[in-house]
Write a protein that holds these residues in place. Structure first.
Motif, short mmCIF file in Angstrom:
data_model
loop_
_atom_site.label_atom_id
_atom_site.label_comp_id
_atom_site.label_asym_id
_atom_site.label_seq_id
_atom_site.Cartn_x
_atom_site.Cartn_y
_atom_site.Cartn_z
N PRO A 232 -77.77 11.74 31.02
CA PRO A 232 -78.61 12.87 30.59
C PRO A 232 -80.04 12.83 31.12
O PRO A 232 -80.59 13.88 31.45
CB PRO A 232 -78.58 12.78 29.06
N TYR A 233 -80.69 11.68 31.21
CA TYR A 233 -82.11 11.70 31.49
C TYR A 233 -82.47 11.36 32.93
O TYR A 233 -83.65 11.24 33.27
CB TYR A 233 -82.85 10.74 30.55
N LEU A 234 -81.46 11.17 33.81
CA LEU A 234 -81.78 10.94 35.21
C LEU A 234 -81.85 12.27 35.94
O LEU A 234 -81.38 13.28 35.45
CB LEU A 234 -80.72 10.05 35.87
N GLU A 235 -82.40 12.23 37.14
CA GLU A 235 -82.43 13.46 37.94
C GLU A 235 -81.03 13.80 38.43
O GLU A 235 -80.70 14.96 38.64
CB GLU A 235 -83.40 13.29 39.12
N SER A 236 -80.19 12.78 38.64
CA SER A 236 -78.78 13.01 38.94
C SER A 236 -78.04 13.21 37.61
O SER A 236 -78.60 12.96 36.55
CB SER A 236 -78.21 11.82 39.69
N THR A 237 -76.77 13.62 37.65
CA THR A 237 -76.14 14.01 36.39
C THR A 237 -74.96 13.14 35.96
O THR A 237 -74.52 13.24 34.84
CB THR A 237 -75.64 15.47 36.46
N SER A 238 -74.42 12.29 36.85
CA SER A 238 -73.37 11.39 36.38
C SER A 238 -73.34 10.14 37.25
O SER A 238 -73.95 10.09 38.32
CB SER A 238 -72.02 12.08 36.34
N GLN A 239 -72.65 9.12 36.75
CA GLN A 239 -72.70 7.81 37.38
C GLN A 239 -71.31 7.18 37.28
O GLN A 239 -70.71 7.17 36.21
CB GLN A 239 -73.73 6.97 36.62
N VAL A 240 -70.82 6.63 38.39
CA VAL A 240 -69.51 5.97 38.37
C VAL A 240 -69.63 4.45 38.48
O VAL A 240 -68.63 3.75 38.39
CB VAL A 240 -68.60 6.47 39.53
N GLY B 22 -81.78 10.58 42.46
CA GLY B 22 -82.69 11.73 42.47
C GLY B 22 -84.12 11.28 42.67
O GLY B 22 -84.92 11.94 43.34
N THR B 23 -84.46 10.14 42.10
CA THR B 23 -85.83 9.63 42.20
C THR B 23 -86.04 8.81 43.47
O THR B 23 -87.08 8.88 44.10
CB THR B 23 -86.15 8.77 40.96
N TYR B 24 -85.03 8.01 43.82
CA TYR B 24 -85.16 7.10 44.96
C TYR B 24 -84.25 7.59 46.09
O TYR B 24 -83.20 7.03 46.38
CB TYR B 24 -84.79 5.68 44.54
N GLY B 25 -84.67 8.68 46.72
CA GLY B 25 -83.81 9.37 47.68
C GLY B 25 -83.55 8.60 48.96
O GLY B 25 -82.44 8.64 49.50
N ALA B 26 -84.54 7.86 49.45
CA ALA B 26 -84.36 7.19 50.74
C ALA B 26 -83.26 6.14 50.65
O ALA B 26 -82.41 6.03 51.54
CB ALA B 26 -85.69 6.56 51.19
N VAL B 27 -83.25 5.39 49.58
CA VAL B 27 -82.24 4.34 49.46
C VAL B 27 -80.87 4.95 49.14
O VAL B 27 -79.83 4.38 49.51
CB VAL B 27 -82.68 3.27 48.44
N ALA B 28 -80.85 6.10 48.50
CA ALA B 28 -79.57 6.78 48.27
C ALA B 28 -78.96 7.20 49.60
O ALA B 28 -77.75 7.08 49.81
CB ALA B 28 -79.77 7.98 47.34
N ASP B 29 -79.80 7.69 50.53
CA ASP B 29 -79.29 8.01 51.87
C ASP B 29 -78.73 6.76 52.55
O ASP B 29 -77.70 6.80 53.21
CB ASP B 29 -80.42 8.59 52.74
N LEU B 30 -79.46 5.65 52.41
CA LEU B 30 -78.98 4.41 53.02
C LEU B 30 -77.64 3.99 52.43
O LEU B 30 -76.79 3.43 53.14
CB LEU B 30 -80.00 3.28 52.80
N GLU B 31 -77.44 4.23 51.14
CA GLU B 31 -76.17 3.83 50.55
C GLU B 31 -75.00 4.63 51.15
O GLU B 31 -73.94 4.07 51.42
CB GLU B 31 -76.19 3.99 49.03
#
Lengths: 353, 353
Positions: B235-243, B40-49
C-alpha cells in the motif's frame, strides 16, 4: 558501458532507508566479500555479528540478547511469526496471529508463506492498535500478537504493555515490529522495548534509522530457546546448523550495522532524532498553515492530505513521494531529509497545489 | 576501534562464494545506498535489475525471462517451492515435493516454512538423482520435482530432461537448482537449462561462480504467470505489489551482478571454468597418486576421503575446509583458488596426513 547514476537522496521523501553513515559505508565496503551465513569459514564477520546483536540489545534494553542480522524487516517479521507458529505446532492446528490493521505488508507475506491466518484488528481514532479490538480476535488458535512501534504509514506506537498482556493471557508470543522506529524510540517516552514490557521478539533494522547500509535488519528474542524451533542441519558447512531464513548472507550489512551503532549509539541517534522530530513538527505546522489536514507526527513522519493530482504533479517535478492506503502523501524525515528539501517541497506545493 | 581483518580468501577451500570481480565490487560500492525493493523510488537500480534478469536468461537460454535478483540461492529455492505449492493450492491439501537426496538444506527450510513435505530419493551410484527412485515417491499430492545442476557436495548434475518429464507427467513443476553450477554449465555438455528441457523455474546465483558481490542470487521462471501467486499488495510504496520474499533489497547485489555478467559473459566465465576444471582434475590426480579415494570432479569440486583427524589438522593449520555428509573433505575450486594454494594444501597433507 555508461550507467545511469544511482539514486540521489536529494529528492527522496518517502523511503525508510537513507544514505549510510560514512563509517557504515566504509565497513560495508571492507566486508563486501564475507558471508556470516558460514561462520566457520568467515570467522571475523561472525564475531562482528555477535557484536551487532549485543548492541541491538543495548538499544532495546535486553540483557544477553539472542538474534541475528537479517536481510531486513521482512525477514525478521516472517521469522518471528515462524517462531510463534512452530512453538505451538503440536497443539494448534490452524494457527492465527492477531495484528493491528497498520501492521506492515510483510505480515501478509508471512501469512502466505507460513499458512498462518493474519487477523487484522481496526485501529483506534489516533491510528494506534486498539487492545479491545485485538482481544476480540484472539482465540485458542492464536500463536502470536503483534505490536507496531513506529508504524509505516503514520509513525504511531502501539500500547506494547497492554498487547503483551493480551498475548501472554493466551499463551501466545508478543512480537514488536520496531523495524523503522527502533533507533528513535529510545529518546521518547513511549513504552516499547524489552524493559518496558515482557516482549518476546522484536524487529529493529539498522539499515533504516540505524543508518547502516542495506541489507541489515535485526531480529531479537528474549529467550534463546525460541530460536531452536528454526534450526536446520547444514551438513556441508563448517558450522552445523542454521536458524536464519537465508543461507549465504551479507557481511557488508553486518559490518556496517556495527560501525553505524558504534558511531552513533546513543548520542548520534539522539541528536538525529531531535533534529528530525523538530523538522517534522515544523513541516506539519507549515502544511497546516496552508490549510492542509496533517496527521500529527509522533515520530518523524508526516502524512498530509493533498489531492491526488497534486501528489502526481510533485512526482513529475521529481519528488520521490508515496501515499498511505488512505491517500495521504507521506514524508519520512530520514537523516538525508533537510529543511532545505522541505522548503523546496513547500514551494512546489504552493506552485502546483 | 581496531577491527579484525575481514576474511582473506588465500586459505578458503570450501566456500561457494569468492572474491567479487573488480567491476562487480566497484558497482556494489556505487549502488550501496539503493533499494530495488522500492522500484518507484529507486528507478535506476530497478532498471539494472531488469538487465540482470535478461542476462541470466542469456546464460540459461530462456527468451523473455521473468525473475528477480534474490538474497541468494536459499530465497530462490524457497520461492520456487512456494510457487509450486501455491499453483496447486486449490487442489492439493498436503503438498509434497520430490527431491534427490543431495538437494541443498534450503529445501529443508522450505519444507518447514511452507508446510510442504520434502521427499528425498536416494541417488544412483554416481551421486546423481535416480529418476526411478524419484518416480516411486511422486503421487497425486506432488506439486514439484527438483533437479540439481551442480550439487553442493560433489558437483553432480542430475538428468534434468528425465526429471522434467517426471514432473510434467504429474502436473507438477520442475525446478532446477543451478545456484552454484549455473555459470560453469554453459561450457559443458550437460543438459541442464531452459533450452535443454521444459524447465519451469531455476535458481542461478551471480554471487557464487558468477563472481558478483553478496547478496545476488537469482530466480527465473519460464512463464511470467508463475509469479502471480506470490504477489502481495504494497500500500505505501510507489509501486503496488511485490513478489519477492524480502522487502528492502540490496541494490549493491543487483548492480554487481550486472557488472560481473557484463565483464565475464561468456568468454570470462568460459576461461574461468576451463582453468578451474583443469585445476580440479590435476588436484584429484595428485590426491589419487597419494592413495586417497577421490570423487571424480565433473565440475570444479573435489571431494576426497581423508581421515577426520587429518581434516582437523588441516583446519588447525589455517585451511577453511568443510566436510560432506559422508565425511569427505570438500574443495571447491572457486576463482580465488590457485594452483599455488592447492600445492600448499598437498604439502600440508603430506606433512600432517
Amino acid at each position: 558501458m555508461q550507467r545511469p547514476e544511482p539514486q540521489e537522496f536529494a529528492r527522496v521523501l518517502s523511503s525508510m532507508c537513507t544514505e549510510p553513515h560514512p563509517a557504515a559505508r566504509a565497513a560495508a565496503e571492507r566486508y563486501l566479500a564475507t558471508n556470516p551465513g558460514d561462520p566457520g569459514t568467515y570467522g571475523a564477520v561472525a564475531d562482528l555479528e555477535r557484536e551487532a546483536v549485543e548492541m541491538l540489545g543495548a538499544v532495546t534494553r535486553l540483557d544477553d540478547p539472542t538474534g541475528y542480522v537479517t536481510s531486513g524487516g521482512t525477514e525478521a517479521n516472517i521469522q518471528a511469526i515462524r517462531i510463534a507458529r512452530n512453538r505451538k505446532r503440536d497443539v494448534v492446528d490452524r494457527p492465527n496471529v492477531v495484528v493491528p490493521d497498520h501492521a506492515h505488508f510483510s505480515f501478509t507475506k508471512a501469512a502466505d508463506l507460513l499458512s498462518v491466518d493474519i487477523r487484522r484488528a481496526p485501529l483506534d481514532e489516533d491510528y494506534r492498535a486498539d487492545p479491545e479490538a485485538m482481544t476480540a480476535l484472539v482465540d485458542g488458535d492464536t500463536v502470536g500478537v503483534v505490536a507496531v512501534a513506529g508504524s509505516t504509514e503514520y509513525g504511531r506506537v502501539d500500547p506494547v504493555p497492554a498487547l503483551a498482556d493480551l498475548a501472554h493471557d493466551s499463551d501466545a508470543l508478543l512480537h514488536v515490529d520496531a523495524a523503522w522506529g527502533g533507533f528513535a524510540l529510545p529518546f521518547t517516552d513511549h513504552a516499547w522495548d524489552f524493559a518496558d514490557a515482557p516482549v518476546d521478539t522484536m524487529t529493529i533494522d539498522p539499515h533504516k534509522l540505524g543508518q547502516a547500509a542495506v541489507p541489515a535488519g535485526g531480529l531479537l528474542a528474549r529467550a534463546p530457546a525460541l530460536f531452536d524451533t528454526l534450526a536446520v542441519d547444514t551438513p556441508y558447512l563448517e558450522s552445523t546448523s542454521q536458524v536464519t531464513l537465508t543461507g549465504t548472507r551479507s557481511g557488508a550489512g553486518v559490518a556496517s550495522a556495527v560501525a553505524a551503532m558504534e558511531a552513533l549509539w546513543p548520542d548520534g541517534y539522539r541528536a538525529e532524532y531531535e533534529r528530525a522530530q523538530d523538522l517534522a513538527e515544523w513541516f506539519a505546522d507549515e502544511l497546516r498553515d496552508r490549510g492542509y489536514d496533517v496527521v500529527d507526527p509522533t515520530l518523524p513522519l508526516v502524512a498530509v492530505d493533498v489531492p491526488t493530482d497534486t501528489v502526481e504533479a510533485l512526482r513529475e517535478a521529481g519528488w520521490r513521494l508515496s501515499k498511505t492506503g488512505a491517500g495521504e502523501a507521506r514524508v519520512v524525515v530520514m537523516p538525508h531529509v533537510t529543511r532545505g528539501m522541505l522548503r523546496a517541497v513547500l514551494a512546489d506545493l504552493d506552485r502546483l497545489g
